[in-house]
Design a protein around this motif. Sequence first.
Motif, PDB file in Angstrom:
ATOM      1  N   ASP A  22       0.852  -1.190   0.000  1.00 33.99           N
ATOM      2  CA  ASP A  22       0.000   0.000   0.000  1.00 33.99           C
ATOM      3  C   ASP A  22       0.886   1.237   0.000  1.00 33.99           C
ATOM      4  OD1 ASP A  22      -1.887   1.947   0.323  1.00 33.99           O
ATOM      5  OD2 ASP A  22      -2.566   1.305   2.316  1.00 33.99           O
ATOM      6  N   ARG A  76       8.726   8.136  -2.702  1.00 37.25           N
ATOM      7  CA  ARG A  76       8.260   8.793  -3.927  1.00 37.25           C
ATOM      8  C   ARG A  76       9.138   8.436  -5.120  1.00 37.25           C
ATOM      9  NH1 ARG A  76       6.765  14.597  -1.000  1.00 37.25           N
ATOM     10  NH2 ARG A  76       4.659  13.980  -0.369  1.00 37.25           N
ATOM     11  N   ALA A  82       0.322   4.221  -1.266  1.00 43.13           N
ATOM     12  CA  ALA A  82      -0.389   5.445  -0.916  1.00 43.13           C
ATOM     13  C   ALA A  82      -0.569   5.553   0.591  1.00 43.13           C
ATOM     14  CB  ALA A  82      -1.746   5.485  -1.614  1.00 43.13           C
ATOM     15  N   GLU A 128       2.765   6.509   2.126  1.00 43.12           N
ATOM     16  CA  GLU A 128       3.062   7.923   1.876  1.00 43.12           C
ATOM     17  C   GLU A 128       2.246   8.814   2.802  1.00 43.12           C
ATOM     18  OE1 GLU A 128       3.193  11.132  -1.842  1.00 43.12           O
ATOM     19  OE2 GLU A 128       2.722   9.019  -2.199  1.00 43.12           O
TER      20      GLU A 128
END
Length: 279
Positions: free
Chosen positions: A159, A188, A161, A164
């Motif tokens: 995961d 990133r 996202a 982040e």
Amino acid sequence: MSGAVDLSGLKQPPAGAPGADHSVSVADFETKVLRRSMQIPVVVVLYSQRSPGSVELVRTFERLHADGGGAWELATVEAENNMQIAQALRVQGIPTVVAIAGGQPLADFEGAQPEPQVRQWLTAVVDAVAGKLEGAADSAEPPEDPRFTAAEDALERGDMAGAEAAYEAILAAEPGNEQAAGALRQLRFLARAQGLSESVVAESDADLSNVDLALDAADLELLNQQPEAAFDRLIATVKKTAGDDRTKARTRLLELFELFDPAEPFVVAARRKLATALY
């Protein structure tokens, strides 16, 4: 390496594979190796699943650790998937074994070794630090920061996202948290680079005027553990471009620099080349 994430997709050995039970990535190297080594020596085995000799060495260390009585800790690192660890420990070949105590390398050897020699080496390591580590009397691992644990758990689930968002939340609460900032930079980069086609380097070489191709090719080279090639490609792009294209190439190069210790020789050399290219 504090807070960093695995640049190659956080691939871990499958359950039951050699090294799986003691696997360490860039994401947890600080906790499982550096901090733990303040209490007892940690033996880091850098290996490749594609190398039968290094896999057998991992099995040897796993057997010895099971019989070690808690005198030392084992950390196995898939070198191809954790290039920052390999670079930080100045690894030249696989397998390489490094004993770390008090947060510093203590002893190392390269290449597969028979079990009797490995036993002798381990005994020397344990004897060398006997009674000298501050936390020797307390073998319990220090508590982990639950915020980073949540981010690392998200990464292990794939995961990106969620991971982040977890790092961004830490930075929102603590803007100066370098551990979270470093992790977010590398996450990133990974999200950007992992989907690139292997053909992008050849495409960039064939079309030297395409700045976007050069940026992608540099990302892929870095992902493939070729930082010098990535830096040189972007420096060459800076030299032959102007205006927005030059700014774009320079900005990407500076972003890649931030993924490494600024004292790394290849980073220092690349910064000098960039300065020459600019002026």
